[in-house]
Design an enzyme around this catalytic site. Structure first.
Site, PDB file in Angstrom:
ATOM      1  N   ARG A  76     -27.336  11.376 -37.512  1.00  0.00           N
ATOM      2  CA  ARG A  76     -27.805  11.745 -36.168  1.00  0.00           C
ATOM      3  C   ARG A  76     -28.381  13.175 -36.193  1.00  0.00           C
ATOM      4  O   ARG A  76     -29.441  13.434 -35.630  1.00  0.00           O
ATOM      5  CB  ARG A  76     -26.630  11.629 -35.188  1.00  0.00           C
ATOM      6  N   CYS A 119     -18.651   2.239 -20.248  1.00  0.00           N
ATOM      7  CA  CYS A 119     -18.108   2.943 -19.073  1.00  0.00           C
ATOM      8  C   CYS A 119     -17.371   1.994 -18.145  1.00  0.00           C
ATOM      9  O   CYS A 119     -16.137   1.978 -18.113  1.00  0.00           O
ATOM     10  CB  CYS A 119     -19.235   3.634 -18.320  1.00  0.00           C
TER      11      CYS A 119
END
Ligand SMILES: NC(=O)c1ccc[n+]([C@@H]2O[C@H](COP(=O)([O-])OP(=O)(O)OC[C@H]3O[C@@H](n4cnc5c(N)ncnc54)[C@H](O)[C@@H]3O)[C@@H](O)[C@H]2O)c1
Length: 422
Positions: A40, A260
């Protein structure tokens, strides 16, 4: 404390939440985007954002933001913002490994006067009960004397959404009033408005109930969807009518995946169970939403049974957990797929928003283009990607055999153009 360009801020975990935060903060401070994922960091250094939140050209222009996987580079930071994932484990309990690891890294590099702001979603009490003792132990510094804590939940909506950091209200809670005022000034520079709260626990609780409320509301509509099908009534028509009342809140039925809404309620119920309170409604909602993928699979099987399900070819349009993003985390359509595959159905997966490499763990057939005439026995449109709307139902139907069925879970197309919707 004043905000100065020479302030050094570190964002720990530069993913969907951390990267936009780091980019915004870099407008008025020197920012390190720190991540344990080397790949990343290497990509971000080349201005490649795999989360697709930023175009390369935009990242190229961002000044004062450096990326690193080396812990030595985060030393001397004035503020650490922690934005690491907080998933659940197989038993649906909070998996705090990333949060604890990040806390340890920060503690080892903490200087006197620093602030640690947690943005990862946690249960009420987690910051001060789990993280704080660790920080004090590792850093040898004293809370509210040598270092400070705050919690500010993230509310962004990644993907093609208008709700980004700059137009959301940010809740901030801290046990120290001076720190709260200072953080208010900082966040005011990057978001729409700051809503300070009395303490850290209140801020943590506010985040967890936002998503729990959403989960319960979707569960209720999912249950309505099941009920009204039994009554031969169309839920979309009912919702449209009910929505004309001033205080009716519109939610849509669908699979509830992601990191979430389908996860956060378990953080709250975990904490409640520790306090010997067994939540009833929250877990009932979770159960309904978790069962929707199986409900969908059973419906598909039932409708295909007439003409033998074995060896049937089903095209799934949409692998992501929600529309217009490439995020596959906890996407519930894979549960439906597993169920169908167990019954011998051949599944073909098409999602133009997800790079093929990311679908590697899917062992079935990956479709790169919809160009097979009369090939599939049925199609399942699982999310409302704009790409599917652009493609059009006509083009999708061309790929389906004559009399083949289209299950349009999210009513992406007008209901009279498909065969079933949730
Ligand atoms: N993505 C959303 O829509 C969203 C919205 C609101 C809140 N949140 C919450 O924000 C938090 C972060 O979510 P995300 O979607 O940005 O996750 P993400 O997976 O996109 O990014 C997290 C990053 O943290 C890195 N990381 C993991 N452990 C680390 C460590 N010990 N040190 C440094 N880096 C580490 C990972 O490599 C990853 O790049 C979670 O708690 C999530 O629930 C997410």
């Amino acid at each position: 404390m004043i905000i100065m360009k020479k302030n050094k801020f570190t964002v720990v975990g530069v993913g969907y939440v951390g990267l936009p935060l780091a980019v915004s903060l870099s407008k008025f401070a020197k920012v390190i985007g720190f991540d344990v994922n080397k790949k990343r960091i290497q990509n971000l250094r080349k201005h490649i954002d795999d989360t697709n939140e930023f175009k390369s050209n935009y990242l190229k222009k961002v000044k004062d933001l450096n990326y690193s996987f080396k812990t030595t580079e985060i030393k001397d930071s004035d503020i650490f913002f922690i934005t690491v994932p907080t998933p659940i484990n197989k038993k649906k309990k909070p998996d705090l490994k990333n949060l604890i690891d990040a806390t340890k890294i920060v503690s080892r590099n903490l200087k006197k006067g620093s602030i640690i702001v947690y943005e990862s979603t946690v249960f009420p009490g987690c910051t001060e009960e789990i993280c704080l003792p660790l920080i004090e132990k590792i850093s040898n510094l004293k809370y509210n004397k040598d270092f400070y804590l705050a919690y500010s939940p993230e509310r962004i909506n990644p993907g093609k959404s208008k709700f980004k950091l700059k137009n959301t209200v940010k809740i901030v809670g801290s046990s120290n009033k001076k720190i709260l005022r200072y953080l208010k000034k900082i966040y005011q520079n990057i978001c729409l408005k700051v809503h300070p709260v009395i303490d850290i626990k209140t801020a943590e609780a506010a985040k967890i109930i936002e998503n729990t409320q959403r989960d319960i509301n979707i569960a209720l509509i999912n249950e309505f969807s099941i009920i009204f099908k039994k009554m031969n009534l169309d839920i979309n028509k009912i919702l449209e009518a009910a929505n004309t009342k001033w205080n009716f809140i519109k939610f849509e039925p669908g699979l509830v995946g992601g990191h979430c809404i389908g996860v956060d309620p378990y953080y709250l119920t975990y904490k409640l169970e520790k306090m010997n309170y067994k939540p009833k409604m929250i877990l009932a909602g979770r159960k309904i939403n978790d069962n929707m993928s199986k409900y969908v699979a059973k419906k598909i099987l039932n409708d295909l049974k007439l003409t033998k399900p074995k060896k049937k070819k089903i095209l799934i349009l949409g692998a992501t957990f929600k529309e217009n993003c490439s995020d596959l985390r906890n996407s519930k359509i894979f549960d439906t797929i597993k169920f169908l595959e167990k019954k011998g159905i051949k599944v073909y997966l098409f999602d133009p928003l997800v790079p093929i490499e990311e679908l590697k763990s899917f062992k079935g057939n990956i479709v790169k283009k919809l160009d097979r005439k009369n090939f599939y026995d049925a199609a399942v449109i699982s999310v409302k990607h704009e790409e599917f709307i652009k493609l059009g139902i006509k083009k999708i139907r061309q790929n389906i055999k004559n009399k083949g069925l289209i299950f349009d879970l999210k009513s992406t197309f007008p209901n009279n153009q498909t065969d079933w919707h949730l």
